[in-house]
Design an enzyme around this catalytic site. Structure first.
Site, PDB file in Angstrom:
ATOM      1  N   ARG A  30      13.827  29.245  37.720  1.00  0.00           N
ATOM      2  CA  ARG A  30      12.399  29.028  37.520  1.00  0.00           C
ATOM      3  C   ARG A  30      11.595  29.465  38.755  1.00  0.00           C
ATOM      4  NH1 ARG A  30       9.625  28.808  33.350  1.00  0.00           N
ATOM      5  NH2 ARG A  30       7.598  27.893  33.672  1.00  0.00           N
TER       6      ARG A  30
ATOM      7  N   CYS B 176      15.887  25.784  33.823  1.00  0.00           N
ATOM      8  CA  CYS B 176      16.448  24.819  32.870  1.00  0.00           C
ATOM      9  C   CYS B 176      15.585  24.741  31.609  1.00  0.00           C
ATOM     10  CB  CYS B 176      16.498  23.430  33.506  1.00  0.00           C
ATOM     11  SG  CYS B 176      17.711  23.293  34.813  1.00  0.00           S
TER      12      CYS B 176
ATOM     13  N   ARG C  83       7.509  24.793  29.535  1.00  0.00           N
ATOM     14  CA  ARG C  83       7.316  25.291  30.886  1.00  0.00           C
ATOM     15  C   ARG C  83       6.327  26.463  31.003  1.00  0.00           C
ATOM     16  NH1 ARG C  83      12.631  24.401  34.470  1.00  0.00           N
ATOM     17  NH2 ARG C  83      11.036  23.561  35.822  1.00  0.00           N
ATOM     18  N   PRO C  84       5.078  26.265  30.542  1.00  0.00           N
ATOM     19  CA  PRO C  84       4.083  27.328  30.685  1.00  0.00           C
ATOM     20  C   PRO C  84       3.693  27.519  32.152  1.00  0.00           C
ATOM     21  CG  PRO C  84       3.040  25.321  29.921  1.00  0.00           C
ATOM     22  CD  PRO C  84       4.518  25.035  29.982  1.00  0.00           C
ATOM     23  N   ILE C  85       3.073  28.676  32.463  1.00  0.00           N
ATOM     24  CA  ILE C  85       2.581  28.864  33.841  1.00  0.00           C
ATOM     25  C   ILE C  85       1.087  29.215  33.832  1.00  0.00           C
ATOM     26  CG2 ILE C  85       4.839  29.466  34.820  1.00  0.00           C
ATOM     27  CD1 ILE C  85       3.790  32.401  34.975  1.00  0.00           C
ATOM     28  N   ASP C  86       0.394  28.748  32.783  1.00  0.00           N
ATOM     29  CA  ASP C  86      -1.034  29.053  32.657  1.00  0.00           C
ATOM     30  C   ASP C  86      -1.845  28.586  33.867  1.00  0.00           C
ATOM     31  OD1 ASP C  86      -0.146  26.520  31.471  1.00  0.00           O
ATOM     32  OD2 ASP C  86      -2.253  26.154  31.037  1.00  0.00           O
TER      33      ASP C  86
ATOM     34  N   ASP D 218      13.291  14.150  37.392  1.00  0.00           N
ATOM     35  CA  ASP D 218      14.608  14.729  37.716  1.00  0.00           C
ATOM     36  C   ASP D 218      15.682  13.657  37.911  1.00  0.00           C
ATOM     37  OD1 ASP D 218      13.317  17.110  37.601  1.00  0.00           O
ATOM     38  OD2 ASP D 218      13.513  17.626  39.714  1.00  0.00           O
TER      39      ASP D 218
HETATM   40  C1  UD1 Z   1       8.980  21.031  39.443  1.00  0.00           C
HETATM   41  C2  UD1 Z   1      10.422  20.826  39.849  1.00  0.00           C
HETATM   42  C3  UD1 Z   1      11.197  20.162  38.730  1.00  0.00           C
HETATM   43  C4  UD1 Z   1      10.513  18.870  38.288  1.00  0.00           C
HETATM   44  C5  UD1 Z   1       9.039  19.126  38.005  1.00  0.00           C
HETATM   45  C6  UD1 Z   1       8.285  17.836  37.722  1.00  0.00           C
HETATM   46  C7  UD1 Z   1      10.774  22.715  41.316  1.00  0.00           C
HETATM   47  C8  UD1 Z   1      11.459  24.018  41.546  1.00  0.00           C
HETATM   48  N1  UD1 Z   1      10.996  22.124  40.144  1.00  0.00           N
HETATM   49  O1  UD1 Z   1       9.011  21.898  38.313  1.00  0.00           O
HETATM   50  O2  UD1 Z   1      12.508  19.875  39.237  1.00  0.00           O
HETATM   51  O3  UD1 Z   1      11.138  18.397  37.116  1.00  0.00           O
HETATM   52  O4  UD1 Z   1       8.407  19.764  39.106  1.00  0.00           O
HETATM   53  O5  UD1 Z   1       8.409  16.948  38.778  1.00  0.00           O
HETATM   54  O6  UD1 Z   1      10.092  22.209  42.172  1.00  0.00           O
HETATM   55  N2  UD1 Z   1       2.536  22.680  33.226  1.00  0.00           N
HETATM   56  C9  UD1 Z   1       1.604  23.331  32.442  1.00  0.00           C
HETATM   57  N3  UD1 Z   1       1.115  24.525  32.903  1.00  0.00           N
HETATM   58  C10 UD1 Z   1       1.485  25.075  34.081  1.00  0.00           C
HETATM   59  C11 UD1 Z   1       2.432  24.394  34.872  1.00  0.00           C
HETATM   60  C12 UD1 Z   1       2.940  23.188  34.425  1.00  0.00           C
HETATM   61  O7  UD1 Z   1       1.241  22.864  31.374  1.00  0.00           O
HETATM   62  O8  UD1 Z   1       0.991  26.153  34.432  1.00  0.00           O
HETATM   63  C13 UD1 Z   1       3.097  21.381  32.762  1.00  0.00           C
HETATM   64  C14 UD1 Z   1       4.599  21.471  32.480  1.00  0.00           C
HETATM   65  O9  UD1 Z   1       4.851  21.940  31.161  1.00  0.00           O
HETATM   66  C15 UD1 Z   1       5.030  20.024  32.687  1.00  0.00           C
HETATM   67  C16 UD1 Z   1       4.081  19.531  33.790  1.00  0.00           C
HETATM   68  O10 UD1 Z   1       2.992  20.438  33.811  1.00  0.00           O
HETATM   69  O11 UD1 Z   1       4.809  19.274  31.532  1.00  0.00           O
HETATM   70  C17 UD1 Z   1       4.702  19.464  35.161  1.00  0.00           C
HETATM   71  O12 UD1 Z   1       5.239  20.723  35.501  1.00  0.00           O
HETATM   72  P1  UD1 Z   1       5.383  21.225  37.015  1.00  0.00           P
HETATM   73  O13 UD1 Z   1       5.016  20.127  37.940  1.00  0.00           O
HETATM   74  O14 UD1 Z   1       4.691  22.525  37.124  1.00  0.00           O
HETATM   75  O15 UD1 Z   1       6.937  21.480  37.114  1.00  0.00           O
HETATM   76  P2  UD1 Z   1       7.673  22.642  37.876  1.00  0.00           P
HETATM   77  O16 UD1 Z   1       6.908  23.027  39.078  1.00  0.00           O
HETATM   78  O17 UD1 Z   1       8.079  23.708  36.911  1.00  0.00           O
END
Ligand code: UD1
Length: 417
Positions: free
Chosen positions: A92, A116, A121-124, A304
């Site tokens: 990721r 995982c 897991r969007p990145i918007d 986690d």
């Molecule tokens: C990071 C951790 C991961 C942990 C997670 C939440 C790393 C490498 N990974 O993942 O182990 O489980 O934080 O503590 O640090 N979301 C959106 N749009 C976005 C980005 C996120 O809707 O652009 C949502 C996700 O779907 C999720 C929530 O926001 O529901 C939290 O995600 P995020 O904090 O971004 O998780 P990661 O950074 O991917």
């Protein structure tokens, strides 16, 4: 594929030393390319996610050298070439190269990241942040191109306090002109560690660890020396294993405050704990009380740790609940825990655990990294032999897990098939 065979039922005594935090490391390695001077990072965990990021650095013509837990990164001769899909799909966190390459070159083209399968897991929010800084984002079938003539500081509000978006926007903003203010950011200790690293390189970031981060753009970043914080999720996993099998187990080299939500829940269950300045000693205890946990952004209960903690709840006397609020697909460990003898049902993002259960070894799957950690915890508690397939997921985030557990009395065999 890797297979881990665990002969369960042994008491674990001694000390486990916690390694550097994976989630800080995976952001700090990409962040290091923001300077063309040499940076030295110590307490780097020897996990396969670190290897995967170093492969990406090599692809970008960045030199690295590793020695006894430290990593030296030299991006002087770096080239902004497109990272091969096979590399970005491995984890990721490859998406942190988006923010870092955008920050350094004002242009990046990247395949979608992997990681995982725990939810959509969007990145918007990352992309919206880049756009707010003045970048144009183009999405093709499986790739994003992000480019800007100039990155300019902006006010950005995150709809969700996302760890990844907070860090990626910071990476893109440190070399922008003007001031960026990001509101409703995530407060995880790993974000503070990344901000400290960037500040060590000459960035001007304040507020990391609070819900507003301010970044005053600078023209250039320079060489530095930086230490990764201890991994609170690795520490928490071993604490849970200690509560299951410790006799006693000491978890060393930790920052206990980072584990407050877990420690509070263990205390609520009646677990036997001694919390020191940089360690916790934990003993297995019968008659644990059932509890409810609800995952939340830091400083809430870490999602986690939800999966390994569920294993401990199978040993409590009564009905416990786990409410997952972050990821919509994070109960994939449950069917395998039930195969081992647990009594768990899942409905509407809530798992209901009826304990105590006798766990008995069988064949299970590590469906993702932390589900894999849950399988290890359950296998250590179970009687007989448990075979965990897809164990390579576990090695993405736990340094020398076999060796660390064997040193305290576990019987583990790890092999390739
Ligand atoms: C990071 C951790 C991961 C942990 C997670 C939440 C790393 C490498 N990974 O993942 O182990 O489980 O934080 O503590 O640090 N979301 C959106 N749009 C976005 C980005 C996120 O809707 O652009 C949502 C996700 O779907 C999720 C929530 O926001 O529901 C939290 O995600 P995020 O904090 O971004 O998780 P990661 O950074 O991917």
């Amino acid at each position: 594929m890797k297979i881990m065979e665990v002969e369960g039922g042994h008491k674990l005594s001694g000390t486990i030393r916690v390694s550097g935090a994976k989630n800080a490391t995976v952001a700090i390695i990409p962040a290091a390319i923001l300077t063309d001077e040499e940076v030295t990072i110590c307490n780097i965990p020897e996990i396969t996610d670190t290897d995967a990021l170093c492969d990406i650095l090599h692809e970008l013509n960045v030199k690295t050298s590793r020695a006894s837990g430290s990593l030296v990164i030299d991006a002087k001769d770096m080239k902004n070439t497109e990272i091969a899909e096979v590399h970005s799909k491995k984890l990721r966190a490859s998406y942190y190269f988006m923010g870092a390459l955008l920050g350094r070159y004002k242009k990046v083209s990247m395949f979608f990241p992997g990681g995982c399968s725990i939810g959509a897991r969007p990145i918007d929010l990352h992309l919206k942040g880049f756009e707010a800084l003045g970048a144009k984002v183009t999405k093709s079938k499986n790739k994003y191109t992000v480019e800007a003539d100039e990155l300019k500081g902006a006010n950005i509000y995150l709809d969700i306090a996302s760890v990844g978006a907070t860090i990626n926007i910071m990476l893109a903003a440190v070399l922008a002109t003007g001031t960026t203010v990001i509101d409703n950011v995530a407060k995880e200790p790993e974000i503070v560690n990344v901000a400290t690293f960037l500040n060590n390189m000459g960035a001007k970031i304040t507020g990391a660890g609070t819900s507003t981060i301010k970044i005053v753009g600078v023209k250039k970043l320079h060489k530095c020396f930086h230490e990764i914080i201890p991994d609170r999720i690795e520490a928490g996993t071993y604490l849970i294993i200690g509560a299951l099998c410790g006799n006693p187990l000491r978890i060393d080299n930790i920052i206990p405050e980072h584990l407050d939500p877990l420690i509070s829940k263990l205390e609520e269950m009646g677990a036997e704990l001694e919390v020191g300045t940089d360690y916790v000693v934990v003993n297995q205890k019968d008659d644990l009380k059932p509890v409810t946990i609800k995952t939340a952004v830091y400083p809430g209960f870490a999602t986690d740790l939800q999966q390994p903690f569920t294993v401990l709840l199978t040993q409590a006397n009564g009905t416990s609940k786990v409410v997952e609020t972050i990821w919509e697909n994070r109960f994939m460990h449950v069917p395998y825990l039930n195969e081992l003898g647990a009594d768990i049902t899942v409905k509407n993002q809530t798992a209901t655990i009826q304990g105590p259960s006798n766990l008995v070894g069988t064949q299970v799957v590590a469906t993702d990294l932390r589900a894999g950690a849950a399988m290890v915890a359950a296998a250590l508690k179970a009687t007989g032999k448990t075979t965990i397939t897809n164990a390579e997921h576990i090695l993405r985030g736990y340094e020398q897990i076999k060796e660390k557990l064997e040193a305290v009395g576990a019987k583990i065999n790890l092999k390739d098939i």
